[in-house]
Design a protein around this motif. Structure first.
Motif, PDB file in Angstrom:
ATOM      1  N   ALA A   1     -12.301 -43.603 -16.441  1.00  0.00           N
ATOM      2  CA  ALA A   1     -11.437 -42.803 -15.411  1.00  0.00           C
ATOM      3  C   ALA A   1      -9.959 -42.594 -16.314  1.00  0.00           C
ATOM      4  CB  ALA A   1     -11.196 -43.659 -14.121  1.00  0.00           C
ATOM      5  N   SER A   2      -9.281 -41.536 -15.761  1.00  0.00           N
ATOM      6  CA  SER A   2      -8.173 -41.243 -16.459  1.00  0.00           C
ATOM      7  C   SER A   2      -7.046 -40.960 -15.424  1.00  0.00           C
ATOM      8  CB  SER A   2      -8.054 -39.958 -17.234  1.00  0.00           C
ATOM      9  OG  SER A   2      -8.620 -38.870 -16.693  1.00  0.00           O
ATOM     10  N   GLU A   3      -7.570 -40.704 -13.860  1.00  0.00           N
ATOM     11  CA  GLU A   3      -6.377 -40.418 -13.193  1.00  0.00           C
ATOM     12  C   GLU A   3      -6.568 -41.508 -11.955  1.00  0.00           C
ATOM     13  OE1 GLU A   3      -4.018 -38.169 -13.391  1.00  0.00           O
ATOM     14  OE2 GLU A   3      -4.834 -37.577 -15.164  1.00  0.00           O
TER      15      GLU A   3
ATOM     16  N   SER B   1     -12.147 -48.521   2.066  1.00  0.00           N
ATOM     17  CA  SER B   1     -12.230 -48.073   0.637  1.00  0.00           C
ATOM     18  C   SER B   1     -10.918 -47.513   0.612  1.00  0.00           C
ATOM     19  CB  SER B   1     -13.075 -46.738   0.837  1.00  0.00           C
ATOM     20  OG  SER B   1     -12.604 -45.861   1.885  1.00  0.00           O
ATOM     21  N   MET B   2     -10.335 -47.354  -0.823  1.00  0.00           N
ATOM     22  CA  MET B   2      -9.000 -46.851  -1.261  1.00  0.00           C
ATOM     23  C   MET B   2      -9.158 -46.263  -2.454  1.00  0.00           C
ATOM     24  SD  MET B   2      -7.099 -50.482  -2.147  1.00  0.00           S
ATOM     25  CE  MET B   2      -5.334 -49.812  -1.912  1.00  0.00           C
ATOM     26  N   THR B   3      -8.155 -45.554  -3.024  1.00  0.00           N
ATOM     27  CA  THR B   3      -8.036 -44.632  -4.080  1.00  0.00           C
ATOM     28  C   THR B   3      -6.839 -45.262  -4.675  1.00  0.00           C
ATOM     29  OG1 THR B   3      -9.117 -42.690  -3.165  1.00  0.00           O
ATOM     30  CG2 THR B   3      -7.889 -42.619  -5.437  1.00  0.00           C
ATOM     31  N   ILE B   4      -7.021 -45.768  -6.020  1.00  0.00           N
ATOM     32  CA  ILE B   4      -5.942 -46.198  -6.929  1.00  0.00           C
ATOM     33  C   ILE B   4      -5.586 -45.103  -7.949  1.00  0.00           C
ATOM     34  CG2 ILE B   4      -5.252 -48.140  -8.304  1.00  0.00           C
ATOM     35  CD1 ILE B   4      -7.319 -49.841  -6.699  1.00  0.00           C
ATOM     36  N   ASP B   5      -4.353 -45.073  -8.008  1.00  0.00           N
ATOM     37  CA  ASP B   5      -3.526 -44.064  -8.944  1.00  0.00           C
ATOM     38  C   ASP B   5      -3.532 -44.969 -10.326  1.00  0.00           C
ATOM     39  OD1 ASP B   5      -2.611 -42.310 -10.881  1.00  0.00           O
ATOM     40  OD2 ASP B   5      -0.829 -42.068  -9.265  1.00  0.00           O
ATOM     41  N   ILE B   6      -4.426 -44.629 -11.485  1.00  0.00           N
ATOM     42  CA  ILE B   6      -4.218 -45.093 -12.354  1.00  0.00           C
ATOM     43  C   ILE B   6      -3.684 -44.422 -13.681  1.00  0.00           C
ATOM     44  CG2 ILE B   6      -5.923 -46.850 -12.192  1.00  0.00           C
ATOM     45  CD1 ILE B   6      -7.966 -45.410 -13.983  1.00  0.00           C
ATOM     46  N   SER B   7      -3.336 -43.244 -13.392  1.00  0.00           N
ATOM     47  CA  SER B   7      -2.511 -42.181 -14.362  1.00  0.00           C
ATOM     48  C   SER B   7      -1.577 -42.795 -15.349  1.00  0.00           C
ATOM     49  CB  SER B   7      -2.201 -40.929 -13.822  1.00  0.00           C
ATOM     50  OG  SER B   7      -0.901 -41.273 -12.838  1.00  0.00           O
ATOM     51  N   LEU B   8      -0.779 -43.834 -14.754  1.00  0.00           N
ATOM     52  CA  LEU B   8       0.436 -44.223 -15.707  1.00  0.00           C
ATOM     53  C   LEU B   8       0.101 -45.264 -16.537  1.00  0.00           C
ATOM     54  CD1 LEU B   8       3.253 -43.844 -13.137  1.00  0.00           C
ATOM     55  CD2 LEU B   8       2.606 -42.116 -15.253  1.00  0.00           C
TER      56      LEU B   8
ATOM     57  N   GLY C   1      -7.082 -48.550 -21.762  1.00  0.00           N
ATOM     58  CA  GLY C   1      -7.864 -49.831 -21.986  1.00  0.00           C
ATOM     59  C   GLY C   1      -8.842 -50.378 -21.085  1.00  0.00           C
ATOM     60  N   LEU C   2      -9.212 -51.468 -21.283  1.00  0.00           N
ATOM     61  CA  LEU C   2     -10.118 -52.109 -20.269  1.00  0.00           C
ATOM     62  C   LEU C   2      -9.333 -52.852 -19.226  1.00  0.00           C
ATOM     63  CD1 LEU C   2     -13.233 -52.242 -19.974  1.00  0.00           C
ATOM     64  CD2 LEU C   2     -13.321 -54.526 -21.334  1.00  0.00           C
TER      65      LEU C   2
ATOM     66  N   GLY D   1     -15.069 -63.912   0.323  1.00  0.00           N
ATOM     67  CA  GLY D   1     -15.526 -64.012  -1.072  1.00  0.00           C
ATOM     68  C   GLY D   1     -14.597 -63.427  -2.020  1.00  0.00           C
ATOM     69  N   HIS D   2     -15.024 -63.196  -3.095  1.00  0.00           N
ATOM     70  CA  HIS D   2     -14.359 -62.894  -4.536  1.00  0.00           C
ATOM     71  C   HIS D   2     -15.319 -61.746  -5.134  1.00  0.00           C
ATOM     72  CE1 HIS D   2     -13.121 -63.589  -8.764  1.00  0.00           C
ATOM     73  NE2 HIS D   2     -11.980 -63.015  -8.064  1.00  0.00           N
ATOM     74  N   PHE D   3     -14.717 -60.605  -5.542  1.00  0.00           N
ATOM     75  CA  PHE D   3     -15.372 -59.807  -6.374  1.00  0.00           C
ATOM     76  C   PHE D   3     -14.367 -59.242  -7.511  1.00  0.00           C
ATOM     77  CE2 PHE D   3     -16.076 -55.026  -7.298  1.00  0.00           C
ATOM     78  CZ  PHE D   3     -17.482 -55.025  -7.569  1.00  0.00           C
ATOM     79  N   GLN D   4     -15.235 -59.352  -8.761  1.00  0.00           N
ATOM     80  CA  GLN D   4     -14.284 -58.662  -9.972  1.00  0.00           C
ATOM     81  C   GLN D   4     -15.369 -57.549 -10.441  1.00  0.00           C
ATOM     82  OE1 GLN D   4     -13.174 -61.429 -12.699  1.00  0.00           O
ATOM     83  NE2 GLN D   4     -11.237 -61.718 -11.964  1.00  0.00           N
ATOM     84  N   LYS D   5     -14.718 -56.566 -11.023  1.00  0.00           N
ATOM     85  CA  LYS D   5     -15.271 -55.356 -11.855  1.00  0.00           C
ATOM     86  C   LYS D   5     -14.111 -55.010 -12.744  1.00  0.00           C
ATOM     87  CE  LYS D   5     -18.679 -52.314 -11.898  1.00  0.00           C
ATOM     88  NZ  LYS D   5     -20.041 -52.254 -11.947  1.00  0.00           N
ATOM     89  N   LYS D   6     -15.019 -54.527 -13.922  1.00  0.00           N
ATOM     90  CA  LYS D   6     -14.261 -54.112 -15.017  1.00  0.00           C
ATOM     91  C   LYS D   6     -14.121 -52.457 -14.993  1.00  0.00           C
ATOM     92  CE  LYS D   6     -15.461 -57.327 -18.665  1.00  0.00           C
ATOM     93  NZ  LYS D   6     -16.077 -57.797 -19.833  1.00  0.00           N
ATOM     94  N   PHE D   7     -13.278 -51.837 -15.516  1.00  0.00           N
ATOM     95  CA  PHE D   7     -13.242 -50.305 -15.456  1.00  0.00           C
ATOM     96  C   PHE D   7     -12.338 -49.926 -16.902  1.00  0.00           C
ATOM     97  CE2 PHE D   7      -9.293 -50.921 -13.128  1.00  0.00           C
ATOM     98  CZ  PHE D   7      -8.356 -50.222 -13.749  1.00  0.00           C
ATOM     99  N   VAL D   8     -12.843 -48.875 -17.403  1.00  0.00           N
ATOM    100  CA  VAL D   8     -11.666 -48.314 -18.543  1.00  0.00           C
ATOM    101  C   VAL D   8     -10.980 -47.027 -18.194  1.00  0.00           C
ATOM    102  CG1 VAL D   8     -12.241 -47.259 -20.903  1.00  0.00           C
ATOM    103  CG2 VAL D   8     -13.991 -48.994 -20.019  1.00  0.00           C
ATOM    104  N   LYS D   9      -9.768 -47.348 -18.540  1.00  0.00           N
ATOM    105  CA  LYS D   9      -8.750 -46.249 -18.370  1.00  0.00           C
ATOM    106  C   LYS D   9      -8.797 -45.426 -19.729  1.00  0.00           C
ATOM    107  CE  LYS D   9      -4.918 -43.982 -17.405  1.00  0.00           C
ATOM    108  NZ  LYS D   9      -4.669 -43.195 -18.420  1.00  0.00           N
ATOM    109  N   LEU D  10      -8.956 -44.491 -19.522  1.00  0.00           N
ATOM    110  CA  LEU D  10      -9.219 -43.315 -20.822  1.00  0.00           C
ATOM    111  C   LEU D  10      -7.520 -42.711 -21.201  1.00  0.00           C
ATOM    112  CD1 LEU D  10     -12.118 -41.139 -20.163  1.00  0.00           C
ATOM    113  CD2 LEU D  10     -11.960 -43.147 -21.552  1.00  0.00           C
TER     114      LEU D  10
END
Length: 70
Positions: free
Chosen positions: A2-4, A39-46, A50-51, A61-70
């Motif tokens: 994702a980039s935005e 649900s929610m949308t998170i702005d990652i544009s800034l 990276g990972l 409980g607890h949940f983790q997930k990786k994502f890539v910022k382009l």
């Protein structure tokens, strides 16, 4: 990748959850609260490219997930 923005979906969650964005070194980048929302949308544009980890915690409980910022 994702980039935005990224969308977090937590179907069936009815309680408050803490959502944190972490670098792979464990540095906390951002913290948000889901107040019974599923649900929610998170702005990652800034964020630098990276990972990252998204970490969600609540009383059930607890949940983790990786994502890539382009």
């Amino acid at each position: 990748p994702a980039s935005e923005e990224i969308r977090v979906n937590l179907p069936g969650i009815k309680e408050e959850s803490v959502v944190r964005i972490l670098s792979l070194t464990g540095q906390e980048i951002h913290t948000m609260f889901l107040h019974g929302k599923q649900s929610m949308t998170i702005d990652i544009s800034l964020y630098p490219p990276g990972l990252y980890l998204i970490d969600v915690r609540n009383t059930t409980g607890h949940f983790q997930k990786k994502f890539v910022k382009l």
